[in-house]
Write a protein that holds these residues in place. Sequence first.
Motif, short mmCIF file in Angstrom:
data_model
loop_
_atom_site.label_atom_id
_atom_site.label_comp_id
_atom_site.label_asym_id
_atom_site.label_seq_id
_atom_site.Cartn_x
_atom_site.Cartn_y
_atom_site.Cartn_z
N PRO A 70 -62.66 0.52 0.20
CA PRO A 70 -64.13 0.68 -0.24
C PRO A 70 -64.44 0.57 -1.74
O PRO A 70 -64.89 1.50 -2.18
CB PRO A 70 -64.61 2.14 0.62
CG PRO A 70 -63.34 2.97 0.04
CD PRO A 70 -62.04 1.91 0.24
N ASN A 163 -70.78 3.93 0.17
CA ASN A 163 -70.16 5.06 1.17
C ASN A 163 -68.92 5.88 0.79
O ASN A 163 -68.79 6.77 1.31
CB ASN A 163 -70.20 4.11 2.48
CG ASN A 163 -69.42 2.76 2.08
OD1 ASN A 163 -70.07 1.95 1.49
ND2 ASN A 163 -68.05 2.86 2.13
N LYS A 215 -64.42 -1.57 4.04
CA LYS A 215 -65.08 -1.44 3.05
C LYS A 215 -66.22 -0.64 3.29
O LYS A 215 -67.01 -0.03 2.42
CB LYS A 215 -65.93 -3.02 2.93
CG LYS A 215 -64.89 -3.84 2.33
CD LYS A 215 -64.59 -3.70 0.78
CE LYS A 215 -63.79 -4.92 0.13
NZ LYS A 215 -63.52 -4.72 -1.03
N SER A 216 -66.43 0.00 4.62
CA SER A 216 -67.44 0.96 4.79
C SER A 216 -67.06 2.16 4.97
O SER A 216 -67.72 3.13 5.48
CB SER A 216 -68.12 0.41 6.19
OG SER A 216 -67.20 0.40 7.42
#
Length: 251
Positions: A70, A163, A215-216
Amino acid sequence: MDSQWIELSPENLKDEHLCCIIRTKKAHPGVEAKRSWLSGRLQDGHVFRKLNARECAFIEYAPLETAWVPVIGRNFYYIYCLWVQGQPKGHGYGRQLMESCLRDARVHGKSGVCMLGAAKQKAWLSDQNFAKKFGFETVDATADGYELLALSFDGTVPQFAPNAKKQAIESQVLTIYYDDQCPYIFQRVETLKAHCAAKSIPAQFIRVESLAQAKSLPCVFNNWAVFYDGHLVTVNQIDGSALDRICKRNG
């Protein structure tokens, strides 16, 4: 680099030793999971460069845009792992591997190279003091002490995805996010599942299966992240004893 180094490719992936200290002539589920993971990543520009020997001396990095972390930014490489262990130590292989990555970045017109670090070195992250000798600096940080280190060639810098700075989830039970990037992870997960079952510790294990999912994620992540009571505890891979200490400390 000369012939003492090998770069993994779709053609040689199934035959090459993957460098970690897992010594067995039989098929190892963690190693095979790693091979499978790599087979999908090599086409995305992932680089695995290793000593031409059944030893532990290698570096793994990927274009940041396709790195399963991320972290966001444009035109950087992200180093997952640089590890030299055992007999190869003391021969300058770590320096050669880092220099090869930086040279690769310059040749391909990258803006720089980045990696995950922390205010206090974590056992399962590459040596950040070593990286700082090459000019890596902290360019972003979380409130609980994790750092994004980068060596920028043009003044631009990557950053943690928003995030990733949450470092918290709604669930209060032990929660472990993991992927198959490290050969040790398969056995870690199986051991911890058995430990949790034996001690009646509620737990959920969440396998990261895509770039978008990585990535989230709600935390910093290099291939593993442990939550307890809704808060990130560590990115270190842990065993049952370490889990018991976490439960006692946070119980």
